[in-house]
Write an enzyme that holds these catalytic residues in place. Structure first.
Site, PDB file in Angstrom:
ATOM      1  N   LYS A  22       4.074  22.870  13.167  1.00  0.00           N
ATOM      2  CA  LYS A  22       5.443  22.814  13.624  1.00  0.00           C
ATOM      3  C   LYS A  22       6.007  21.272  13.578  1.00  0.00           C
ATOM      4  O   LYS A  22       6.904  21.231  12.919  1.00  0.00           O
ATOM      5  CB  LYS A  22       5.493  23.272  15.054  1.00  0.00           C
ATOM      6  N   ASN A  23       5.234  20.585  14.121  1.00  0.00           N
ATOM      7  CA  ASN A  23       6.004  19.195  14.130  1.00  0.00           C
ATOM      8  C   ASN A  23       5.743  18.312  13.023  1.00  0.00           C
ATOM      9  O   ASN A  23       6.139  17.150  13.180  1.00  0.00           O
ATOM     10  CB  ASN A  23       5.157  18.568  15.259  1.00  0.00           C
ATOM     11  N   ARG A  66      14.329  19.639  18.986  1.00  0.00           N
ATOM     12  CA  ARG A  66      14.594  18.122  18.850  1.00  0.00           C
ATOM     13  C   ARG A  66      14.961  17.835  17.411  1.00  0.00           C
ATOM     14  O   ARG A  66      15.279  16.450  17.115  1.00  0.00           O
ATOM     15  CB  ARG A  66      13.325  17.337  18.999  1.00  0.00           C
ATOM     16  N   CYS A  91      11.970  21.225  24.624  1.00  0.00           N
ATOM     17  CA  CYS A  91      11.543  21.675  25.971  1.00  0.00           C
ATOM     18  C   CYS A  91      11.810  20.965  26.936  1.00  0.00           C
ATOM     19  O   CYS A  91      12.032  19.484  26.994  1.00  0.00           O
ATOM     20  CB  CYS A  91       9.894  21.745  25.839  1.00  0.00           C
ATOM     21  N   ASP A 123       0.388  16.948  24.371  1.00  0.00           N
ATOM     22  CA  ASP A 123       0.312  18.379  23.977  1.00  0.00           C
ATOM     23  C   ASP A 123      -0.987  18.998  24.004  1.00  0.00           C
ATOM     24  O   ASP A 123      -1.088  20.283  24.215  1.00  0.00           O
ATOM     25  CB  ASP A 123       1.145  18.884  22.754  1.00  0.00           C
ATOM     26  N   VAL A 129       3.253   9.746  28.594  1.00  0.00           N
ATOM     27  CA  VAL A 129       4.061  10.117  27.653  1.00  0.00           C
ATOM     28  C   VAL A 129       5.435  10.586  28.382  1.00  0.00           C
ATOM     29  O   VAL A 129       6.505   9.953  27.826  1.00  0.00           O
ATOM     30  CB  VAL A 129       3.526  10.772  26.484  1.00  0.00           C
TER      31      VAL A 129
HETATM   32  N1  EPU Z   1      11.993   8.037  24.241  1.00  0.00           N
HETATM   33  C1  EPU Z   1      13.040   7.668  25.058  1.00  0.00           C
HETATM   34  N2  EPU Z   1      13.885   7.523  24.338  1.00  0.00           N
HETATM   35  C2  EPU Z   1      14.143   7.828  22.957  1.00  0.00           C
HETATM   36  C3  EPU Z   1      12.962   8.585  22.396  1.00  0.00           C
HETATM   37  C4  EPU Z   1      11.904   8.835  22.990  1.00  0.00           C
HETATM   38  O1  EPU Z   1      12.725   7.019  26.138  1.00  0.00           O
HETATM   39  O2  EPU Z   1      14.972   7.360  22.388  1.00  0.00           O
HETATM   40  C5  EPU Z   1      10.684   8.713  25.294  1.00  0.00           C
HETATM   41  C6  EPU Z   1      10.677  10.162  25.639  1.00  0.00           C
HETATM   42  O3  EPU Z   1      11.605  10.405  26.926  1.00  0.00           O
HETATM   43  C7  EPU Z   1       9.294  10.159  26.123  1.00  0.00           C
HETATM   44  C8  EPU Z   1       8.466   9.448  24.979  1.00  0.00           C
HETATM   45  O4  EPU Z   1       9.482   8.440  24.761  1.00  0.00           O
HETATM   46  O5  EPU Z   1       8.967   9.981  27.301  1.00  0.00           O
HETATM   47  C9  EPU Z   1       7.975   9.984  23.682  1.00  0.00           C
HETATM   48  O6  EPU Z   1       8.796  10.538  22.898  1.00  0.00           O
HETATM   49  P1  EPU Z   1       8.702  11.010  21.430  1.00  0.00           P
HETATM   50  O7  EPU Z   1      10.302  10.403  21.000  1.00  0.00           O
HETATM   51  O8  EPU Z   1       7.584  10.397  21.147  1.00  0.00           O
HETATM   52  O9  EPU Z   1       8.578  12.609  21.326  1.00  0.00           O
HETATM   53  P2  EPU Z   1       9.676  13.347  20.708  1.00  0.00           P
HETATM   54  O10 EPU Z   1       9.708  12.939  19.182  1.00  0.00           O
HETATM   55  O11 EPU Z   1      10.817  14.137  21.086  1.00  0.00           O
HETATM   56  C10 EPU Z   1       7.455  14.682  19.642  1.00  0.00           C
HETATM   57  C11 EPU Z   1       7.015  16.108  19.772  1.00  0.00           C
HETATM   58  C12 EPU Z   1       6.608  16.558  20.907  1.00  0.00           C
HETATM   59  C13 EPU Z   1       5.396  15.577  21.462  1.00  0.00           C
HETATM   60  C14 EPU Z   1       5.854  14.201  21.497  1.00  0.00           C
HETATM   61  C15 EPU Z   1       4.936  13.096  21.621  1.00  0.00           C
HETATM   62  C16 EPU Z   1       8.434  17.144  17.794  1.00  0.00           C
HETATM   63  C17 EPU Z   1       9.511  18.197  17.812  1.00  0.00           C
HETATM   64  N3  EPU Z   1       8.318  17.073  19.109  1.00  0.00           N
HETATM   65  O12 EPU Z   1       8.707  14.831  20.345  1.00  0.00           O
HETATM   66  O13 EPU Z   1       6.154  17.804  21.003  1.00  0.00           O
HETATM   67  O14 EPU Z   1       4.838  15.838  22.736  1.00  0.00           O
HETATM   68  O15 EPU Z   1       6.467  13.821  20.026  1.00  0.00           O
HETATM   69  O16 EPU Z   1       3.695  13.367  20.873  1.00  0.00           O
HETATM   70  O17 EPU Z   1       7.919  16.612  17.128  1.00  0.00           O
HETATM   71  C18 EPU Z   1       5.809  20.081  21.536  1.00  0.00           C
HETATM   72  O18 EPU Z   1       5.399  20.224  20.279  1.00  0.00           O
HETATM   73  O19 EPU Z   1       5.569  21.108  22.372  1.00  0.00           O
HETATM   74  C19 EPU Z   1       6.211  18.907  21.818  1.00  0.00           C
HETATM   75  C20 EPU Z   1       7.122  18.741  22.959  1.00  0.00           C
END
Ligand code: EPU
Length: 470
Positions: free
Chosen positions: A29-30, A101, A126, A320, A342
């Site tokens: 998915k990601n 996202r 989520c 995850d 994280v």
């Molecule tokens: N963060 C910030 N500011 C930002 C971006 C992120 O403070 O501008 C913080 C977030 O709040 C979090 C941390 O940095 O505490 C990590 O966030 P990240 O940006 O890495 O996560 P994401 O891109 O929003 C993706 C996956 C998540 C997975 C995370 C970490 C997708 C669509 N989602 O989220 O997957 O947990 O990376 O690996 O790719 C899931 O599949 O269920 C899921 C939540």
């Protein structure tokens, strides 16, 4: 009088049976959701294979269609052909806010493609804490984008453009955020000159994005020290790309197999993307054997806890994987510590596990070796789990995707019946979860029940948004 009762789907699971057999890990998915957005950089055709038919892909496809993508999706065969010859609009409707996202990545992908203002509603996904997008916005602004957040009546949207074009520069991310790295890479592809991202996320899904973009025409290097160099280009090619198997799904089935004292071969599970996970499985006494085309997971005698597990960015233990691993630890003897570094708010789901009989206590402090950025804040981001415990069946409402799988896993352990609702979360990320569970021998039924009527909805966000524009 019209029947106003709503129907909802539920899973009924009576556990206690070992999961046995073969299950295929679907496409990640990601990864595919980001590749779809990346394809918007060019007007050339991309063909994707091993595409999972899940809610998040459906939503992303709808989103991309909205702005002009032509789509031919063979859902049975998992083949998705896309091409965006022209952008129809760069306004992402408000109905996509809160869906996942992905919308925020549209800014990085479209800045180089249009002079029009790009309008992206508030980002969802989520609920795992506030999930801000400040790193995305800062990085894109450093590349020359003008981005403003405007509040509407209740919701808001980002308004972005790059009328002067984007210009490559050095971006140092405060944290190796997956989404911010992706957004910056996407913008960097059409920026003039070289974009350098330091402290970048290097998750396998990011590597896949880089591989896809190289096929598309970009020149990107990934150094061992989390530095990514992107050379801007406007010359693009047609691409064929096979989506990597989902390492979260693969690990989830592995944990369910071990916890239920079963044996499951996860076809497609990739060793190189699951190294950290497999080390922890071995540490608690779970069995696995890496084969040519997948990994077999099996119960190999009583599980021993007493471990300290810390989630981290890649190559660390994925956040995850944490939720099903906590369920696994309820079946391991001794006291284990889990520290989530994280997300600040990813333990809410444990309340239901406790109701089911798990012995889990949450802590605000950083427990274990490392002090993380959530130390001395009010977030319960460490836990202690004592095992082994016998889990009881329960009535469960799923709050988010990964919590959802952990509940399904807990329900397969509990002898009494569990009734699980909120299946749209599971459908977003796990392809054919119900039929896969059934094929592995779980005593599971997916059925529909009637709910009490809901109160009448207020003005829709769509309406509010439209009004605010006038
Ligand atoms: N963060 C910030 N500011 C930002 C971006 C992120 O403070 O501008 C913080 C977030 O709040 C979090 C941390 O940095 O505490 C990590 O966030 P990240 O940006 O890495 O996560 P994401 O891109 O929003 C993706 C996956 C998540 C997975 C995370 C970490 C997708 C669509 N989602 O989220 O997957 O947990 O990376 O690996 O790719 C899931 O599949 O269920 C899921 C939540």
């Amino acid at each position: 009088m019209a029947d106003t009762r709503k129907k909802k789907e539920i899973l009924k699971i009576s556990g206690g049976k070992p999961l046995q057999g073969v299950v295929k890990a679907s496409g990640a998915k990601n990864s595919i959701t980001k590749l779809l957005v990346a394809s918007l950089l060019s007007d050339k055709r991309s063909t994707f294979y091993n595409v999972p038919c899940i809610g998040d892909v459906e939503v992303t496809v709808d989103l991309c269609k909205e702005i002009g993508m032509e789509v031919d999706w063979d859902k049975e065969g998992g083949v998705l052909q896309v091409q965006t010859k022209e952008l129809r609009t760069s306004y992402i409707p408000q109905r996509f806010s809160g869906s996942n996202r992905i919308p925020i990545l549209m800014i990085g992908a479209l800045l180089g493609r249009t002079d029009e203002e790009i309008i992206v509603p508030t980002v969802g996904g989520c609920f795992l804490g506030p999930r801000p997008v400040d790193f995305h916005i800062d990085a894109l602004q450093k590349l020359g984008a003008s981005i403003e957040y405007r509040r509407m009546k209740r919701e808001g949207a980002y308004f972005a453009h790059a009328h002067e074009g984007l210009k490559g520069t050095l971006i140092t991310l405060p944290f190796p955020s997956v989404g911010a790295t992706e957004n910056t890479i996407l913008a960097g592809v059409t920026a003039r000159g070289t974009t350098v991202i330091k402290n970048a996320a290097i998750e396998p899904e990011i590597v896949e994005l880089i591989l896809y973009l190289q096929k598309l025409g970009a020149c990107i290097t990934l150094d061992v020290d989390r530095t990514i160099h992107i050379q801007g280009t406007r010359r693009f090619y047609e691409v064929e790309h096979t989506v990597i198997p989902d390492r979260i799904e693969a690990a989830s089935w592995g944990m369910a197999a071990i916890a239920t004292k079963g044996k499951v071969f996860v076809e497609g599970a990739q060793h190189q993307n699951m190294l950290t996970f497999l080390n922890r499985v071995r540490e608690v006494g779970g069995g696995f054997q890496v084969k040519n085309n997948g990994i077999e997971f099996f119960y190999d005698g009583p599980l021993q806890g007493g471990i300290h597990l810390e989630t981290d960015v890649h190559p660390g233990f994925m956040t995850d994987w944490q939720q099903p691993f906590v369920v696994l630890l309820t079946q391991a003897s001794g006291t284990s510590v889990v520290h989530e570094t994280v997300y600040e708010n990813r333990f809410g789901y444990t309340e239901t596990l406790v109701e089911m009989g798990a012995d889990i206590t949450l802590f605000r402090q950083c427990l274990g070796g490392k002090t993380c950025r959530f130390n001395s804040q009010a977030h319960a981001h460490s836990l202690i789990v004592n095992g082994t415990t016998t889990l009881r069946g329960a009535k469960i409402t799923i709050p988010d995707l990964r919590a959802g799988f952990s509940y399904v896993m807990a329900a397969t352990l509990a002898k009494e019946e569990s009734i699980i609702s909120g299946l749209t979360f599971l459908d977003r990320g796990y392809e054919n979860l119900y039929s896969k569970l059934k094929a592995l021998g779980a005593n599971v039924e997916r059925t529909t029940i009637e709910e009490a009527p809901l109160p009448i909805a207020e003005t829709s966000l769509e309406e509010q948004f439209a009004v605010s524009f006038q």
